[in-house]
Design an enzyme around this catalytic site. Structure first.
Site, PDB file in Angstrom:
ATOM      1  N   ASP A 118       0.652  -1.256   0.171  1.00 11.93           N
ATOM      2  CA  ASP A 118      -0.030   0.022  -0.095  1.00 11.93           C
ATOM      3  C   ASP A 118       0.866   1.151   0.034  1.00 11.93           C
ATOM      4  O   ASP A 118       2.118   1.266   0.342  1.00 11.93           O
ATOM      5  CB  ASP A 118      -1.020   0.083   1.080  1.00 11.93           C
ATOM      6  CG  ASP A 118      -0.412   0.078   2.626  1.00 11.93           C
ATOM      7  OD1 ASP A 118       0.339   1.004   2.729  1.00 11.93           O
ATOM      8  OD2 ASP A 118      -0.679  -0.816   3.293  1.00 11.93           O
TER       9      ASP A 118
HETATM   10  N1  URA Z   1       0.129  -5.239   5.031  1.00  8.95           N
HETATM   11  C1  URA Z   1      -0.293  -4.058   4.887  1.00  8.95           C
HETATM   12  O1  URA Z   1      -0.965  -3.520   5.828  1.00  8.95           O
HETATM   13  N2  URA Z   1      -0.008  -3.183   3.883  1.00  8.95           N
HETATM   14  C2  URA Z   1       0.884  -3.768   2.823  1.00  8.95           C
HETATM   15  O2  URA Z   1       1.204  -3.084   1.955  1.00  8.95           O
HETATM   16  C3  URA Z   1       1.152  -4.982   2.873  1.00  8.95           C
HETATM   17  C4  URA Z   1       0.649  -5.889   3.916  1.00  8.95           C
END
Ligand code: URA
Length: 255
Positions: A118
């Site tokens: 993310d």
């Molecule tokens: N978990 C998350 O909260 N974000 C990510 O990008 C990957 C795993």
């Protein structure tokens, strides 16, 4: 459903590959974009235009062209990127935010991210034009471990660690699979955890931490299976070595 053959070559081989899939496998275009070009009559097989992305051709014997230009097959490409925060894992962002593709060389061709990170998460992101490789890493049945360093704020006890390890509800109807969690360092009111998960639900680590009343301040992915982020600078990329690629294919499911 009967197979839709295009070429005698493919029929003779008894197998063939669907045209849109073949073009995407060459690493030039996504499968959906290839489908659009085929439907628009811009793709020729053995000199004749075809309009059906699902027909089967022989990658070895048939000659595929786009706009009468032979497809230049790109070699399989495997890249490890150290994604910085603030950059998103998508090809086109309607809001015009920076994407991971802006960090890659302009001639890198069609590459897909192998799983996502993310916007606020940094660390190891793999990109490839080899869909079999991507499937191998992301398939839920293979349970490839992914390890994150997480800086959290909140009260963290042994019970919190146990709950994260045993599985927590991150949705009304979903409890996470068992994970591996350890406390690496404690500071005043914050701690650094190592969290290894064996699945990849949307924003999973953040939602796991929220479920036990921990607020995530930083999240960094440092390992996928046997592949390590290592000393790669933020925003930089490197090709995977032959050993690293082989390790992905050698990994046994369900570790
Ligand atoms: N978990 C998350 O909260 N974000 C990510 O990008 C990957 C795993």
């Amino acid at each position: 459903m009967p197979r839709r053959w295009f070429s005698k070559n493919a029929a003779r081989e008894g197998k063939g590959v669907r045209l849109a899939r073949y073009i995407s496998k060459c690493g030039i275009l996504s499968r959906s974009r290839a489908g659009e070009l085929i439907a628009a009559g811009k793709v020729q097989v053995n000199g004749k235009p075809v309009f059906d992305p699902e027909i089967r051709i022989s990658p070895v014997l048939d000659n595929v062209e786009i706009d009468r230009q032979p497809i230049a097959r790109r070699p399989p490409t495997y890249i490890a990127l150290n994604k910085p925060t603030g950059v998103i894992t998508t090809a086109h962002d309607p809001e015009g935010r920076p994407t991971v593709y802006g960090l890659l060389p302009p001639d890198s061709g069609w590459l897909i991210p192998v799983g996502r990170l993310d916007k606020d998460t940094s660390g190891l992101l793999l990109l490839t034009n080899d869909t079999a490789f991507a499937d191998r890493v992301t398939s839920p049945t293979r349970k490839v471990p992914k390890t994150y360093l997480v800086k959290v704020q909140g009260k963290i006890t042994d019970e919190t660690v146990d709950r994260l390890q045993n599985g927590v509800a991150i949705d009304d109807d979903y409890v996470t699979l068992p994970a591996k969690v350890s406390i690496d360092r404690r500071n005043k009111g914050t701690a650094w955890l190592s969290v290894t998960i064996f699945e990849g639900k949307y924003r999973q680590v953040r939602r796991m931490c929220e479920a036990v009343d921990l607020h995530v301040q930083q999240l960094i992915r440092i390992r996928i299976g046997k592949l390590e982020l290592g000393p790669l600078a933020k925003g930089s990329w490197r090709p995977l070595s032959e050993e690293e690629k082989a390790a992905v294919f050698a990994e046994k499911p369900g570790t």
